[in-house]
Design a protein around this motif. Structure first.
Motif, PDB file in Angstrom:
ATOM      1  N   VAL A   9       0.969  14.189  59.724  1.00  0.00           N
ATOM      2  CA  VAL A   9       0.654  13.113  60.669  1.00  0.00           C
ATOM      3  C   VAL A   9       1.750  12.075  60.512  1.00  0.00           C
ATOM      4  O   VAL A   9       2.096  11.705  59.389  1.00  0.00           O
ATOM      5  CB  VAL A   9      -0.726  12.499  60.390  1.00  0.00           C
ATOM      6  CG1 VAL A   9      -1.015  11.365  61.368  1.00  0.00           C
ATOM      7  CG2 VAL A   9      -1.817  13.550  60.428  1.00  0.00           C
ATOM      8  N   HIS A  43      -3.548   6.477  66.192  1.00  0.00           N
ATOM      9  CA  HIS A  43      -4.083   7.772  65.808  1.00  0.00           C
ATOM     10  C   HIS A  43      -5.573   7.838  66.158  1.00  0.00           C
ATOM     11  O   HIS A  43      -6.268   6.833  66.104  1.00  0.00           O
ATOM     12  CB  HIS A  43      -3.926   8.011  64.308  1.00  0.00           C
ATOM     13  CG  HIS A  43      -2.526   7.870  63.802  1.00  0.00           C
ATOM     14  ND1 HIS A  43      -2.037   6.689  63.287  1.00  0.00           N
ATOM     15  CD2 HIS A  43      -1.510   8.762  63.745  1.00  0.00           C
ATOM     16  CE1 HIS A  43      -0.781   6.867  62.928  1.00  0.00           C
ATOM     17  NE2 HIS A  43      -0.425   8.108  63.191  1.00  0.00           N
ATOM     18  N   ASN A 103       1.680   6.669  59.468  1.00  0.00           N
ATOM     19  CA  ASN A 103       0.445   6.200  58.843  1.00  0.00           C
ATOM     20  C   ASN A 103       0.520   4.756  58.362  1.00  0.00           C
ATOM     21  O   ASN A 103      -0.509   4.103  58.219  1.00  0.00           O
ATOM     22  CB  ASN A 103       0.074   7.106  57.667  1.00  0.00           C
ATOM     23  CG  ASN A 103      -0.493   8.438  58.123  1.00  0.00           C
ATOM     24  OD1 ASN A 103      -1.523   8.486  58.762  1.00  0.00           O
ATOM     25  ND2 ASN A 103       0.193   9.516  57.804  1.00  0.00           N
ATOM     26  N   GLY A 134       3.416  14.222  65.224  1.00  0.00           N
ATOM     27  CA  GLY A 134       2.297  14.271  64.307  1.00  0.00           C
ATOM     28  C   GLY A 134       1.480  15.536  64.424  1.00  0.00           C
ATOM     29  O   GLY A 134       1.635  16.331  65.348  1.00  0.00           O
ATOM     30  N   HIS A 163      -7.676  10.195  64.562  1.00  0.00           N
ATOM     31  CA  HIS A 163      -8.334  11.033  63.554  1.00  0.00           C
ATOM     32  C   HIS A 163      -9.672  10.461  63.102  1.00  0.00           C
ATOM     33  O   HIS A 163     -10.658  11.205  62.955  1.00  0.00           O
ATOM     34  CB  HIS A 163      -7.414  11.196  62.339  1.00  0.00           C
ATOM     35  CG  HIS A 163      -6.120  11.859  62.649  1.00  0.00           C
ATOM     36  ND1 HIS A 163      -5.060  11.181  63.208  1.00  0.00           N
ATOM     37  CD2 HIS A 163      -5.710  13.147  62.508  1.00  0.00           C
ATOM     38  CE1 HIS A 163      -4.061  12.014  63.388  1.00  0.00           C
ATOM     39  NE2 HIS A 163      -4.418  13.216  62.968  1.00  0.00           N
ATOM     40  N   ASP A 195      -7.103  17.830  63.499  1.00  0.00           N
ATOM     41  CA  ASP A 195      -7.004  16.630  64.328  1.00  0.00           C
ATOM     42  C   ASP A 195      -8.206  15.709  64.148  1.00  0.00           C
ATOM     43  O   ASP A 195      -8.230  14.600  64.697  1.00  0.00           O
ATOM     44  CB  ASP A 195      -6.804  16.978  65.799  1.00  0.00           C
ATOM     45  CG  ASP A 195      -7.998  17.662  66.428  1.00  0.00           C
ATOM     46  OD1 ASP A 195      -8.966  17.985  65.700  1.00  0.00           O
ATOM     47  OD2 ASP A 195      -7.975  17.879  67.651  1.00  0.00           O
TER      48      ASP A 195
END
Length: 570
Positions: free
Chosen positions: A536, A547, A539, A397, A549, A510
């Protein structure tokens, strides 16, 4: 909130503002399904940590659906046959560091099921998606009630069609202009599966079909209560389904079990189906490859050998620590782990099974997942990919191996995801049962010819033909940015985003900040979820820990508000 001149920075009005005069930070969440909920929760956590003295935060969530938090795939009003493709025991909407609510007020999905739907509370099971939607709706209500005093929240029930960069922020424009909001400071696009225009995608494919006015064209499976109701697809008719992945299973269940059909459990993992006479159509799915998804593995095989856990742990560590991880080297690691897993289960001599038909492949997959047949190579490779996925997300990612070798990794991912991320075993078993009962025609699954005859579309394959009374598009728009994602596509055409090669996912930092064609972050624009796939990885998941983010995004966007509040203190 006191209005601010376009382009003027906060706190520069000629006198030192007091804390109460600090302008609010205005944030718009575009899309409010599970990702949107996660964004709101992270904002609330960060805002609470910055009290007292933090600037107000005003959040609007823009989503056309009436159930905030649930999103399109988890509509609480859909039928029970639409199952979550993720074991309930792995689902928890809440962050571990959320101290806005007590642990008892932020239950995991299994805990929530135990309170309100105990019949579904077995954590290893796959439950109806409508229950997960109801859980998310409940979580959203709990979160909104617990927001810190510096936060305000409002759900704007409308579809966003455009985002316009203006001096001082972004304008949010809707299908209904009365809902438009001017000049927000930050925009987070979290549209998920709702970002695709299914009708538009079907229309482009439909134009390639021959004229056949007697065959009804249905642009999408969802919502099934509207698209596939008996008035649209009558009992006794023949329905063609373009697509052979997860969506076609929903279509089949909607017109069989959803119309009174029932399943009778038998000694093996595949039930017996009893249809509702006169109420059901016959369904004929088809796709370019004709390859079915394989069933997700149940816990039965895990219980057979403790060695499996060590094999998967070793695989993940090796992927994370590898100095140079090309797709070819990754595949070799996966294959070695798969071979060791088969040996640990006493199936070291297993060979690649070559199913004689799609139905045979589906049936074998169900029986292997249930522990009714010895594991085979397809199971082992799929399980290796699934178990290694968190490590691959770390390495692939945010511009990792997906950016370095986009075409090679894309080919590997397409191959492996079909055997790793298929439907729950129970749903695939139902497809086998329905096919055995004659309600599912699998003769045309592999790229059939389609022609018109006497005003109807006809499928043709290997000398067989089938006239269609209706045809439904059971293919979802792919992730990334393309003409079938109109809002995102407009951002691309305006030069506010750039795309990862091959995958067409948006390039982000990021902390989810959009990167423009010049390689610089676009002020005030962030994106999470399917729109970034390929930059990435992974998802399409309900795992909040996969993740980071959203967590980093909330910290980044609230930092200026904290600084403004600090400067405003007399």
């Amino acid at each position: 909130m006191r209005p601010r001149a376009p382009g003027s920075p906060r706190g520069t009005s000629g006198h030192r503002p007091t804390v109460n005069e600090v302008p609010a930070l205005r944030i718009a969440l575009i899309g409010f399904g599970p990702r949107g909920f996660g964004c709101l929760e992270r904002l609330a956590i960060e805002a609470a940590r910055r009290e007292p003295g933090s600037a107000p935060v005003h959040v609007t969530a823009h989503d056309p659906r009436p159930h905030p938090g649930a999103g399109l795939p988890y509509d609480p009003d859909q039928p029970d046959g639409m199952l979550l493709n993720f074991s309930a025991r792995h689902v928890d909407a809440w962050s571990e560091d959320n101290h806005l609510l007590s642990p008892s007020d932020r239950p995991s999905f299994v805990e929530w099921l135990g309170r309100f739907h105990p019949e579904w509370a077995a954590g290893a099971g796959f439950v109806p998606r409508r229950l997960f939607g109801a859980y998310l709706r409940d979580c959203t209500e709990r979160l909104i009630a617990a927001l810190p005093v510096t936060m305000r929240f409002r759900h704007v029930q409308g579809e966003v069609v455009d985002l316009e960069l203006v001096p001082g922020g972004w304008d949010v424009r809707h299908v209904d202009p009365a809902l438009d909001i001017a000049r927000v400071d930050e925009v987070m696009v979290a549209t998920g599966h709702g970002t695709g225009d299914r009708d538009r995608a079907f229309e482009r494919w439909d134009r390639e079909l021959p004229l056949a006015p007697s065959t009804r064209r249905i642009p999408s499976v969802y919502p099934v209560a509207h698209r596939l109701q008996p008035e649209v697809v009558p009992g006794g008719s023949t329905l063609g389904a373009r697509g052979f992945a997860l969506t076609w299973i929903d279509a089949v269940l909607a017109v069989t079990q959803g119309r009174g059909g029932r399943f009778e459990e038998e000694a093996g993992p595949i039930p017996r189906y009893h249809g509702s006479p006169g109420s059901e159509p016959r369904v004929a799915p088809f796709s370019r490859t004709g390859l079915p998804l394989l069933a997700k593995s149940g816990p039965e095989l895990d219980r057979r050998s403790e060695e499996l856990h060590r094999i998967w742990d070793t695989l993940r560590r090796g992927i994370r620590r590898a100095d140079r991880l090309t797709p070819a080297r990754l595949e070799r690691r996966l294959n070695r782990a798969a071979a060791r897993a088969l040996e640990a289960l006493g199936a070291g001599s297993a060979v690649r099974a070559v199913p004689s038909s799609a139905l045979h492949a589906m049936e074998r997959s169900v029986r292997v997942a249930a522990g009714d047949l010895p594991p085979d190579l397809a199971w082992a490779r799929g399980e290796a990919w699934r178990r290694a996925y968190p490590a691959m997300v770390d390495r692939a990612g945010v511009g990792g191996i997906t950016a370095a070798w986009p075409a090679e990794f894309s080919r590997l991912a397409r191959t492996m995801e079909r055997i790793a991320f298929g439907p729950p075993p129970g749903n695939l078993a139902r497809m086998v049962s329905i096919a055995r009962a004659g309600h599912l025609d699998l003769r045309f699954v592999h790229h059939p010819g389609i022609r018109a005859f006497q005003g109807c579309l006809v499928l043709e394959s290997s000398g067989a033909s089938l006239r269609l009374d209706a045809i439904v598009n059971a293919v979802l728009p792919p992730p990334g940015v393309h003409p079938d994602t109109p809002l995102l596509y407009r951002l691309l055409r305006k030069g506010h985003v750039c795309l990862a090669p091959v995958w067409h996912g948006m390039v982000v930092t990021d902390s989810a900040g959009s990167i423009g064609p010049d390689g610089m972050p676009v002020p005030g624009l962030s994106v999470v979820g399917r729109a970034t796939e390929g930059w990435v990885l992974g998802n399409d998941t309900l795992n909040r820990t996969l993740h980071g983010h959203t967590r980093r995004w909330a910290r980044r966007v609230l930092e200026p508000a904290l600084q403004a509040a600090t400067r405003a203190v007399p």
